[in-house]
Design a protein around this motif. Structure first.
Motif, PDB file in Angstrom:
ATOM      1  N   ALA A  94     -27.519  18.853 -14.110  1.00 32.93           N
ATOM      2  CA  ALA A  94     -27.881  17.534 -13.574  1.00 32.93           C
ATOM      3  C   ALA A  94     -28.295  17.594 -12.109  1.00 32.93           C
ATOM      4  O   ALA A  94     -28.715  16.585 -11.544  1.00 32.93           O
ATOM      5  CB  ALA A  94     -26.699  16.573 -13.722  1.00 32.93           C
ATOM      6  N   SER A  95     -28.169  18.743 -11.472  1.00 32.95           N
ATOM      7  CA  SER A  95     -28.430  18.835 -10.029  1.00 32.95           C
ATOM      8  C   SER A  95     -29.898  18.597  -9.696  1.00 32.95           C
ATOM      9  O   SER A  95     -30.788  19.034 -10.433  1.00 32.95           O
ATOM     10  CB  SER A  95     -28.026  20.219  -9.512  1.00 32.95           C
ATOM     11  OG  SER A  95     -26.636  20.392  -9.575  1.00 32.95           O
ATOM     12  N   PRO A  96     -30.168  17.945  -8.563  1.00 32.07           N
ATOM     13  CA  PRO A  96     -31.559  17.773  -8.134  1.00 32.07           C
ATOM     14  C   PRO A  96     -32.108  19.045  -7.496  1.00 32.07           C
ATOM     15  O   PRO A  96     -31.358  19.844  -6.934  1.00 32.07           O
ATOM     16  CB  PRO A  96     -31.465  16.645  -7.113  1.00 32.07           C
ATOM     17  CG  PRO A  96     -30.094  16.793  -6.524  1.00 32.07           C
ATOM     18  CD  PRO A  96     -29.212  17.276  -7.649  1.00 32.07           C
ATOM     19  N   MET A  97     -33.401  19.218  -7.584  1.00 34.83           N
ATOM     20  CA  MET A  97     -34.020  20.356  -6.917  1.00 34.83           C
ATOM     21  C   MET A  97     -33.851  20.241  -5.411  1.00 34.83           C
ATOM     22  O   MET A  97     -33.527  21.197  -4.723  1.00 34.83           O
ATOM     23  CB  MET A  97     -35.503  20.432  -7.278  1.00 34.83           C
ATOM     24  CG  MET A  97     -36.142  21.758  -6.920  1.00 34.83           C
ATOM     25  SD  MET A  97     -37.911  21.656  -6.615  1.00 34.83           S
ATOM     26  CE  MET A  97     -37.921  21.143  -4.907  1.00 34.83           C
ATOM     27  N   GLU A  98     -34.083  19.030  -4.891  1.00 39.34           N
ATOM     28  CA  GLU A  98     -34.011  18.801  -3.458  1.00 39.34           C
ATOM     29  C   GLU A  98     -32.650  18.206  -3.095  1.00 39.34           C
ATOM     30  O   GLU A  98     -32.264  17.152  -3.594  1.00 39.34           O
ATOM     31  CB  GLU A  98     -35.127  17.837  -3.037  1.00 39.34           C
ATOM     32  CG  GLU A  98     -35.191  17.563  -1.551  1.00 39.34           C
ATOM     33  CD  GLU A  98     -36.251  16.525  -1.245  1.00 39.34           C
ATOM     34  OE1 GLU A  98     -35.991  15.327  -1.471  1.00 39.34           O
ATOM     35  OE2 GLU A  98     -37.335  16.911  -0.783  1.00 39.34           O
TER      36      GLU A  98
END
Length: 513
Positions: A94-98
């Motif tokens: 679920a982590s964002p790229m940024e």
């Protein structure tokens, strides 16, 4: 630990944005506490995962609430990272790229909106999991089958939009989507294809519409937020059969892949075929220490032990057949004639007919068994997948496998490979298993992944799907005419999303300066 701020917002500006989000969807559905944010960190992260930490989470329950959040995000200049269920394990979860993006968690949008048994389709929201849809079909005794990926606890739509696959005739999941509803980066709402009509009676029946087809715009992109879509399902067949093929020698890959690819092209075999190595087979039912506990990459002698004890080959493939009984029986005899003499033993097919228990069939049944592979090295395990696309040519693939296996051994990682055979292509799933608690191994994994990207690109093979830590690296390999495709993507992104609100940087599109 304080939350990272999104974009260029001040603490006061961010607090105002969260207050606005709470006013739109309810304060209990906007989360910014450390414990909440920790639950969204990639469980397989190379390191502590904080380089992809979010600033907060917003969890809308409807299309209208998604539209409200997107409009407010534009107003307050808060970048959003949409996730369906956040289970895209091996690609960042679920982590964002940024770092600092607000996660737009769509898992509360989990309605099976419609199922049409006669026309064999459903309409679902992004929070519907494979287990949810399977149970809905089973509980309502509907004669429809679904396709499932190897690990099935994620979102049906999320997997399809990321071009995930399964192992039935409907296993190219992206091809089964027919009709998308999406919120654009400015909060506008569209429906594609025949859904662009107010009544749209043919929305789930015909994939196209009038004029350009925009459905593909929402696959692996950051050009909108899909809030529901139609999905074609497989009518229950009269009969299925399944069999496991074990090829004893490494060099068997050349002839075996050519034979399997020909059957796939002709639709004798109607599904994506996984052609995998001993470590792939062993990793879901054992740990590395059961076979070898020495330094460096696992030796071939240990793989031979796996082959003998588990009754497998150097390469292994599962074949499923579907259709009318007479057709399936004829296909069984065809496959026997091609493989039995060369393998040197009789093939044992398991057949299913309507009325038999489901587990005997070759239908897609959700499972998370494949996740056991992350325990291979022990410790806090994880996996990273690199799967370049190449022509389905046996000699080319054997030569490539030799080269990649040698490099795995050079850096000291165990060679886990599978070649997923499609209609005209093969995806070489070079899975990298690791122990997150071993810093030296984590460094080797990063080195190995970067080498695999460069080696594949040098031969003209591109990755089909990217981990959040390597999206820019992969996008760089698509370099025809000085990265003309990236320029096109960025032009469209700038037009539709001038504030770079939706998933900035996803797959190399709209990277923040």
């Amino acid at each position: 630990m304080s939350a990272p701020l999104p974009g260029k917002l001040s603490p006061d500006g961010f607090a105002k944005a969260l207050d606005a989000f709470r006013g739109a969807i309810g304060k209990q559905w906007v989360l910014d506490g450390e414990e909440d944010r920790q639950t969204y960190i990639d469980p397989y992260a190379l390191g502590d995962g904080l380089n992809h930490d979010c600033s907060a989470i917003a969890a809308p329950a409807s299309t209208d609430e998604v539209r409200a959040i997107v409009r407010l995000a534009n107003e307050h200049k808060v970048p959003l990272w949409p996730v369906s269920r956040g289970k895209n394990l091996g690609y960042g979860g679920a982590s964002p790229m940024e770092r600092g993006n607000v996660i737009l968690d769509l898992s509360r949008m989990n309605k099976v909106v419609e199922v049409d048994a006669k026309q064999a389709y459903c309409v679902i929201e992004p929070g519907v999991s494979f287990f949810d849809l399977y149970n809905h079909l089973a509980d309502n005794k509907l004669p429809l089958w679904m396709s499932t990926p190897g690990n099935s606890w994620g979102s049906v739509l999320g997997n399809a939009l990321d071009r995930g696959i399964g192992y039935t005739p409907y296993g190219d999941h992206c091809e089964q989507i027919c009709g998308i509803e999406a919120v654009l980066p400015d909060g506008d709402l569209i429906r594609t294809g025949m859904g662009a009509m107010a009544k749209g009676a043919g929305w789930q029946h015909y994939k196209y519409g009038y004029g350009p087809g925009w459905d593909q715009m929402f696959f692996q992109s950051n050009l909108g937020v899909v809030t529901q879509a139609g999905l074609w399902l497989q009518p229950e067949p009269e009969m299925t059969a399944k069999v496991e093929l074990a090829f004893p020698k490494f060099d068997d890959a050349e002839w075996a892949i050519d034979a399997l690819a020909d059957l796939r092209r002709r639709d004798v075999i109607q599904h994506n075929i996984v052609f995998g190595s001993p470590v792939r087979a062993a990793s879901t039912q054992s740990q590395r220490a059961d076979w070898y506990d020495g330094p460096g990459a696992i030796p071939d002698s240990a793989c031979e032990k796996m082959i003998q004890k588990l009754g497998i080959g150097w390469w292994n493939a599962k074949i499923n057949l579907f259709g009318h009984a007479a057709t399936v029986k004829a296909q069984i005899e065809l496959i026997r004639g091609i493989f039995e003499k060369r393998i040197g033993k009789e093939l044992k097919f398991e057949t299913w007919e309507q009325g038999d228990p489901p587990d005997k069939s070759a239908r897609g049944i959700p499972s998370t068994l494949g996740l056991q592979s992350v325990n291979w090295y022990g410790g806090r395990g994880g996996h990273l997948s690199f799967a370049p696309v190449m022509p389905s040519d046996g000699k080319l693939i054997l030569d490539y496998a030799r080269k990649i296996k040698a490099y795995y051994e050079k850096v000291g990682q165990d060679y886990y490979a599978s070649f997923t055979i499609g209609r005209r292509h093969v995806n070489n799933v070079s899975l990298i298993l690791y122990n997150r608690d071993d810093p030296a191994m984590v460094d080797r994994v990063d080195k190995l992944y970067r080498h695999l990207v460069a080696e594949a690109a040098a031969q003209g093979f591109g990755e089909y799907r990217g981990h959040i830590s390597y999206m820019g690296l992969i996008a760089d390999t698509f370099d025809f005419n000085d990265h003309a495709l990236r320029r096109l993507n960025d032009k469209v992104k700038a037009c539709l999303d001038p504030n770079n609100i939706i998933a900035p940087g996803r797959n190399g599109i709209g990277v923040r300066a």
